[in-house]
Design an enzyme around this catalytic site. Sequence first.
Site, mmCIF file in Angstrom:
data_model
loop_
_atom_site.group_PDB
_atom_site.id
_atom_site.type_symbol
_atom_site.label_atom_id
_atom_site.label_comp_id
_atom_site.label_asym_id
_atom_site.label_seq_id
_atom_site.Cartn_x
_atom_site.Cartn_y
_atom_site.Cartn_z
ATOM 1 N N ASP A 184 -12.561 50.801 48.439
ATOM 2 C CA ASP A 184 -13.798 51.543 48.672
ATOM 3 C C ASP A 184 -14.730 51.378 47.478
ATOM 4 O OD1 ASP A 184 -15.797 53.288 49.382
ATOM 5 O OD2 ASP A 184 -14.465 54.955 49.858
ATOM 6 N N HIS A 186 -17.829 52.672 47.431
ATOM 7 C CA HIS A 186 -18.610 53.914 47.325
ATOM 8 C C HIS A 186 -20.074 53.667 46.984
ATOM 9 C CE1 HIS A 186 -17.061 58.260 47.097
ATOM 10 N NE2 HIS A 186 -16.232 57.616 47.893
ATOM 11 N N GLU A 210 -15.051 48.547 51.536
ATOM 12 C CA GLU A 210 -15.825 49.615 52.167
ATOM 13 C C GLU A 210 -17.077 49.960 51.369
ATOM 14 O OE1 GLU A 210 -15.143 54.377 53.118
ATOM 15 O OE2 GLU A 210 -13.444 52.988 53.160
ATOM 16 N N GLU A 236 -19.618 55.739 56.939
ATOM 17 C CA GLU A 236 -19.383 57.170 56.757
ATOM 18 C C GLU A 236 -20.670 57.942 56.491
ATOM 19 O OE1 GLU A 236 -17.948 58.318 52.428
ATOM 20 O OE2 GLU A 236 -16.981 56.456 53.036
ATOM 21 N N ASP A 258 -17.873 59.009 61.020
ATOM 22 C CA ASP A 258 -17.157 60.240 60.698
ATOM 23 C C ASP A 258 -17.399 61.235 61.826
ATOM 24 O OD1 ASP A 258 -16.609 62.914 59.663
ATOM 25 O OD2 ASP A 258 -16.366 61.932 57.714
ATOM 26 N N HIS A 285 -13.806 57.492 59.515
ATOM 27 C CA HIS A 285 -13.757 58.133 58.200
ATOM 28 C C HIS A 285 -13.262 59.558 58.379
ATOM 29 C CE1 HIS A 285 -15.907 60.326 54.847
ATOM 30 N NE2 HIS A 285 -15.381 59.335 54.159
#
Length: 382
Positions: A184, A186, A210, A236, A258, A285
């Site tokens: 991830d 982020h 991700e 997400e 999500d 997510h």
Amino acid sequence: MKITRVETFAVPPRWLFCRVETDDGLVGWGEPVIEGRAETVRTAVHELAEQFLIGAEALRIEDHWQLMTKGSFYRGGPVLSSAVAGLDQALWDLAGKAYGAPAHQLLGGPVRERVRAYCWVGGDEPAQVSEQITAQREAGFTAVKMNAAGRTGRLPDGAELRALTARAEAAREALGPAGDFAVDFHGRFSVAGALKAVRALEPYGPLFVEEPVLPEYTHLLGRVASATGTPVATGERLYSRTEVLPALQAGVAVLQPDLSHAGGLSECRRIAALAETWDVVVAPHCPLGPLALAACLQLAFCTPNFLIQEQSIGIHYHGGAELLDYVVDREVFRFHEGHLLRPTGPGLGVEVDERAVRAADGRARPWHNPVWRQPDGSFAEW
């Protein structure tokens, strides 16, 4: 069957539940929350309930979704979409209980009997990756996810890249050739930084990378996706079909809606169908609580292009409570060789321990994500 009451409960560690009651005594549960903005979403839930749901027929789920998302001139965004998401989950829970069937059965029936799940390792500042992965393997899991880096510059330097590849090498060694790890980003790197990092990871074969770029730069995501053979994932922080479309057009391989942010089971079902037309798989997510995970499982079991499920049992963000603390039958969330079995209970398939939820309401301390700064004092992405 008319809706008579909507309640919300802010519970540890950082979750918000909603309870929708009808005039014949049926109750549906959902999880409407934005991490760090639970009270804001809570207000939105009650505004939507008063405006559109109280006194309405409970089983008109699609009509309610249309009104809640489009009945106000100003619409969309994470707060309103999350409020709708939890209420939508609760309405599907009600519908399943009314018809005596799991929600996935009402959505066309199961296409699989178990779903693969993964665990988080490493924390915000990744460390002890090898030890944590070994523990998860011993628990039966074959897949994990970890952060690419902790606090970092938008353009990672040589030392940061070496640290990233060292963790990836440790993950691959701990998992063996048959295991999977996802990374991830982020959105902590710039596009150029993400390109450097993704290429550095390629020899270790991650399952996917991700959110290599921030969601506001989705129009640049294609630069990363087209430059690597490693599958790129995102979603997400995208809250509707229209928001995920540019990501699909950019060439992502994995979409991660999500179900507590992107309009609930109703909208995420449509997002998954849209992804299927682009030959893209979905990996919902879910670093949240039991109702969010239960909703994800209902989607997973009726979605042909499902890949793998995130779940938050033991995740590093939790403190003071765990996912299983609020359910009566913990067997629904028992893992079998890294998989979750198909729930057969009505609605979302999980029985909420209402006494525990009511006792916990108001005990959650306000949670906010960390605010990071670079060594020079400027803002750093978390």
